[in-house]
Design a protein around this motif. Structure first.
Motif, PDB file in Angstrom:
ATOM      1  N   MET A   1       0.856  -1.185   0.000  1.00 47.81           N
ATOM      2  CA  MET A   1       0.000   0.000   0.000  1.00 47.81           C
ATOM      3  C   MET A   1       0.899   1.245   0.000  1.00 47.81           C
ATOM      4  O   MET A   1       1.696   1.456   0.908  1.00 47.81           O
ATOM      5  CB  MET A   1      -0.915  -0.056   1.236  1.00 47.81           C
ATOM      6  N   GLU A   2       0.780   2.024  -1.035  1.00 48.74           N
ATOM      7  CA  GLU A   2       1.569   3.256  -1.164  1.00 48.74           C
ATOM      8  C   GLU A   2       0.939   4.353  -0.309  1.00 48.74           C
ATOM      9  O   GLU A   2      -0.268   4.518  -0.276  1.00 48.74           O
ATOM     10  CB  GLU A   2       1.607   3.698  -2.619  1.00 48.74           C
ATOM     11  N   LYS A   3       1.803   5.103   0.374  1.00 46.03           N
ATOM     12  CA  LYS A   3       1.332   6.206   1.217  1.00 46.03           C
ATOM     13  C   LYS A   3       1.695   7.538   0.579  1.00 46.03           C
ATOM     14  O   LYS A   3       2.678   7.643  -0.137  1.00 46.03           O
ATOM     15  CB  LYS A   3       1.973   6.124   2.604  1.00 46.03           C
ATOM     16  N   TYR A   4       0.880   8.557   0.900  1.00 46.84           N
ATOM     17  CA  TYR A   4       1.115   9.894   0.369  1.00 46.84           C
ATOM     18  C   TYR A   4       1.024  10.934   1.481  1.00 46.84           C
ATOM     19  O   TYR A   4       0.351  10.737   2.481  1.00 46.84           O
ATOM     20  CB  TYR A   4       0.085  10.231  -0.715  1.00 46.84           C
ATOM     21  N   VAL A   5       1.693  12.055   1.231  1.00 44.70           N
ATOM     22  CA  VAL A   5       1.658  13.191   2.143  1.00 44.70           C
ATOM     23  C   VAL A   5       1.052  14.368   1.385  1.00 44.70           C
ATOM     24  O   VAL A   5       1.414  14.622   0.233  1.00 44.70           O
ATOM     25  CB  VAL A   5       3.084  13.561   2.620  1.00 44.70           C
ATOM     26  N   ILE A   6       0.119  15.056   2.033  1.00 40.71           N
ATOM     27  CA  ILE A   6      -0.450  16.272   1.446  1.00 40.71           C
ATOM     28  C   ILE A   6       0.372  17.436   1.980  1.00 40.71           C
ATOM     29  O   ILE A   6       0.365  17.728   3.176  1.00 40.71           O
ATOM     30  CB  ILE A   6      -1.933  16.450   1.831  1.00 40.71           C
ATOM     31  N   LYS A   7       1.113  18.073   1.086  1.00 39.41           N
ATOM     32  CA  LYS A   7       1.959  19.204   1.464  1.00 39.41           C
ATOM     33  C   LYS A   7       1.081  20.414   1.773  1.00 39.41           C
ATOM     34  O   LYS A   7      -0.110  20.441   1.469  1.00 39.41           O
ATOM     35  CB  LYS A   7       2.939  19.531   0.328  1.00 39.41           C
ATOM     36  N   ARG A   8       1.673  21.444   2.341  1.00 44.78           N
ATOM     37  CA  ARG A   8       0.905  22.632   2.721  1.00 44.78           C
ATOM     38  C   ARG A   8       0.291  23.336   1.511  1.00 44.78           C
ATOM     39  O   ARG A   8      -0.731  23.987   1.615  1.00 44.78           O
ATOM     40  CB  ARG A   8       1.788  23.595   3.509  1.00 44.78           C
ATOM     41  N   PHE A  40      10.580   7.020  16.603  1.00 49.38           N
ATOM     42  CA  PHE A  40      10.359   6.847  15.164  1.00 49.38           C
ATOM     43  C   PHE A  40       9.473   5.633  14.896  1.00 49.38           C
ATOM     44  O   PHE A  40       8.528   5.710  14.108  1.00 49.38           O
ATOM     45  CB  PHE A  40      11.708   6.710  14.438  1.00 49.38           C
ATOM     46  N   GLU A  41       9.747   4.531  15.561  1.00 53.26           N
ATOM     47  CA  GLU A  41       8.960   3.306  15.352  1.00 53.26           C
ATOM     48  C   GLU A  41       7.493   3.520  15.735  1.00 53.26           C
ATOM     49  O   GLU A  41       6.587   3.068  15.034  1.00 53.26           O
ATOM     50  CB  GLU A  41       9.564   2.150  16.148  1.00 53.26           C
ATOM     51  N   LYS A  42       7.262   4.202  16.847  1.00 56.34           N
ATOM     52  CA  LYS A  42       5.887   4.464  17.308  1.00 56.34           C
ATOM     53  C   LYS A  42       5.154   5.396  16.337  1.00 56.34           C
ATOM     54  O   LYS A  42       3.983   5.173  16.015  1.00 56.34           O
ATOM     55  CB  LYS A  42       5.927   5.071  18.716  1.00 56.34           C
ATOM     56  N   VAL A  43       5.846   6.422  15.840  1.00 52.93           N
ATOM     57  CA  VAL A  43       5.241   7.344  14.874  1.00 52.93           C
ATOM     58  C   VAL A  43       4.877   6.571  13.604  1.00 52.93           C
ATOM     59  O   VAL A  43       3.765   6.701  13.087  1.00 52.93           O
ATOM     60  CB  VAL A  43       6.192   8.522  14.551  1.00 52.93           C
ATOM     61  N   MET A  44       5.799   5.756  13.122  1.00 57.62           N
ATOM     62  CA  MET A  44       5.538   4.981  11.904  1.00 57.62           C
ATOM     63  C   MET A  44       4.361   4.032  12.093  1.00 57.62           C
ATOM     64  O   MET A  44       3.529   3.884  11.198  1.00 57.62           O
ATOM     65  CB  MET A  44       6.795   4.216  11.473  1.00 57.62           C
ATOM     66  N   ALA A  45       4.267   3.408  13.257  1.00 55.73           N
ATOM     67  CA  ALA A  45       3.147   2.506  13.541  1.00 55.73           C
ATOM     68  C   ALA A  45       1.831   3.284  13.525  1.00 55.73           C
ATOM     69  O   ALA A  45       0.813   2.807  13.007  1.00 55.73           O
ATOM     70  CB  ALA A  45       3.355   1.815  14.882  1.00 55.73           C
ATOM     71  N   GLY A  46       1.860   4.507  14.055  1.00 55.65           N
ATOM     72  CA  GLY A  46       0.659   5.337  14.061  1.00 55.65           C
ATOM     73  C   GLY A  46       0.221   5.748  12.667  1.00 55.65           C
ATOM     74  O   GLY A  46      -0.967   5.973  12.408  1.00 55.65           O
ATOM     75  N   LEU A  47       1.179   5.824  11.756  1.00 55.10           N
ATOM     76  CA  LEU A  47       0.866   6.241  10.391  1.00 55.10           C
ATOM     77  C   LEU A  47       0.311   5.106   9.539  1.00 55.10           C
ATOM     78  O   LEU A  47      -0.087   5.328   8.397  1.00 55.10           O
ATOM     79  CB  LEU A  47       2.112   6.838   9.722  1.00 55.10           C
ATOM     80  N   ASP A  48       0.251   3.899  10.101  1.00 57.04           N
ATOM     81  CA  ASP A  48      -0.331   2.769   9.380  1.00 57.04           C
ATOM     82  C   ASP A  48      -1.853   2.863   9.289  1.00 57.04           C
ATOM     83  O   ASP A  48      -2.472   2.141   8.526  1.00 57.04           O
ATOM     84  CB  ASP A  48       0.051   1.441  10.055  1.00 57.04           C
ATOM     85  N   ALA A  49      -2.434   3.770  10.062  1.00 61.63           N
ATOM     86  CA  ALA A  49      -3.889   3.871  10.146  1.00 61.63           C
ATOM     87  C   ALA A  49      -4.548   4.266   8.826  1.00 61.63           C
ATOM     88  O   ALA A  49      -5.699   3.913   8.574  1.00 61.63           O
ATOM     89  CB  ALA A  49      -4.285   4.857  11.242  1.00 61.63           C
ATOM     90  N   LYS A  50      -3.826   5.013   7.981  1.00 64.63           N
ATOM     91  CA  LYS A  50      -4.392   5.398   6.695  1.00 64.63           C
ATOM     92  C   LYS A  50      -3.288   5.632   5.682  1.00 64.63           C
ATOM     93  O   LYS A  50      -2.102   5.658   6.029  1.00 64.63           O
ATOM     94  CB  LYS A  50      -5.314   6.610   6.829  1.00 64.63           C
ATOM     95  N   GLU A  51      -3.677   5.816   4.419  1.00 67.21           N
ATOM     96  CA  GLU A  51      -2.693   5.917   3.339  1.00 67.21           C
ATOM     97  C   GLU A  51      -2.239   7.336   3.048  1.00 67.21           C
ATOM     98  O   GLU A  51      -1.159   7.538   2.491  1.00 67.21           O
ATOM     99  CB  GLU A  51      -3.277   5.324   2.048  1.00 67.21           C
ATOM    100  N   THR A  52      -3.050   8.333   3.401  1.00 71.39           N
ATOM    101  CA  THR A  52      -2.727   9.720   3.068  1.00 71.39           C
ATOM    102  C   THR A  52      -2.772  10.578   4.324  1.00 71.39           C
ATOM    103  O   THR A  52      -3.751  10.529   5.073  1.00 71.39           O
ATOM    104  CB  THR A  52      -3.715  10.260   2.011  1.00 71.39           C
ATOM    105  N   TRP A  53      -1.705  11.360   4.511  1.00 71.27           N
ATOM    106  CA  TRP A  53      -1.582  12.196   5.701  1.00 71.27           C
ATOM    107  C   TRP A  53      -1.223  13.617   5.313  1.00 71.27           C
ATOM    108  O   TRP A  53      -0.403  13.829   4.420  1.00 71.27           O
ATOM    109  CB  TRP A  53      -0.465  11.669   6.610  1.00 71.27           C
ATOM    110  N   ALA A  54      -1.784  14.583   6.009  1.00 74.11           N
ATOM    111  CA  ALA A  54      -1.347  15.974   5.873  1.00 74.11           C
ATOM    112  C   ALA A  54      -0.082  16.150   6.715  1.00 74.11           C
ATOM    113  O   ALA A  54       0.093  15.482   7.742  1.00 74.11           O
ATOM    114  CB  ALA A  54      -2.430  16.936   6.363  1.00 74.11           C
ATOM    115  N   VAL A  55       0.796  17.031   6.277  1.00 69.84           N
ATOM    116  CA  VAL A  55       2.040  17.304   7.001  1.00 69.84           C
ATOM    117  C   VAL A  55       1.744  17.627   8.468  1.00 69.84           C
ATOM    118  O   VAL A  55       2.407  17.118   9.381  1.00 69.84           O
ATOM    119  CB  VAL A  55       2.810  18.475   6.340  1.00 69.84           C
ATOM    120  N   GLU A  56       0.736  18.445   8.712  1.00 65.39           N
ATOM    121  CA  GLU A  56       0.406  18.853  10.081  1.00 65.39           C
ATOM    122  C   GLU A  56      -0.011  17.664  10.937  1.00 65.39           C
ATOM    123  O   GLU A  56       0.298  17.618  12.128  1.00 65.39           O
ATOM    124  CB  GLU A  56      -0.698  19.917  10.083  1.00 65.39           C
TER     125      GLU A  56
END
Length: 96
Positions: A1-8, A40-56
């Motif tokens: 599953m590819e993840k994306y970041v929504i920049k500002r 870092f590991e905990k943050v990465m685990a938290g980011l598994d919840a969805k594929e797209t995240w805003a920078v904030e």
């Protein structure tokens, strides 16, 4: 599953974990503490919840994780840098 970041600016960019790790490492370094890989590991685990995240959203997760692990000086440094960068962006936008 590819993840994306929504920049500002609204652009969608591929997710690059090294940028998150770099920001966390710099926060630890700024207060002369050794980097804790668990953050870092905990943050990465938290980011598994969805594929797209805003920078904030990513920054909020980093702050919460630092808080949860009682790295208050590191969290403060991260927040201060984040705030300073926001002011710099607003100043540049004001000049344009």
């Amino acid at each position: 599953m590819e993840k994306y970041v929504i920049k500002r600016n609204g652009d969608y960019k591929p997710f690059e974990p090294f940028k998150i790790k770099d920001a966390i490492v710099k926060s630890f370094t700024s207060v002369s503490l050794p980097f804790d890989e668990r953050i870092f590991e905990k943050v990465m685990a938290g980011l598994d919840a969805k594929e797209t995240w805003a920078v904030e959203e990513i920054q909020d997760i980093i702050e919460k994780t630092l808080f949860d692990y009682h790295y208050f000086t590191v969290m403060r440094s991260f927040m201060l840098y984040r705030h300073t960068r926001k002011l710099q962006r607003e100043h540049v936008q004001g000049l344009n």
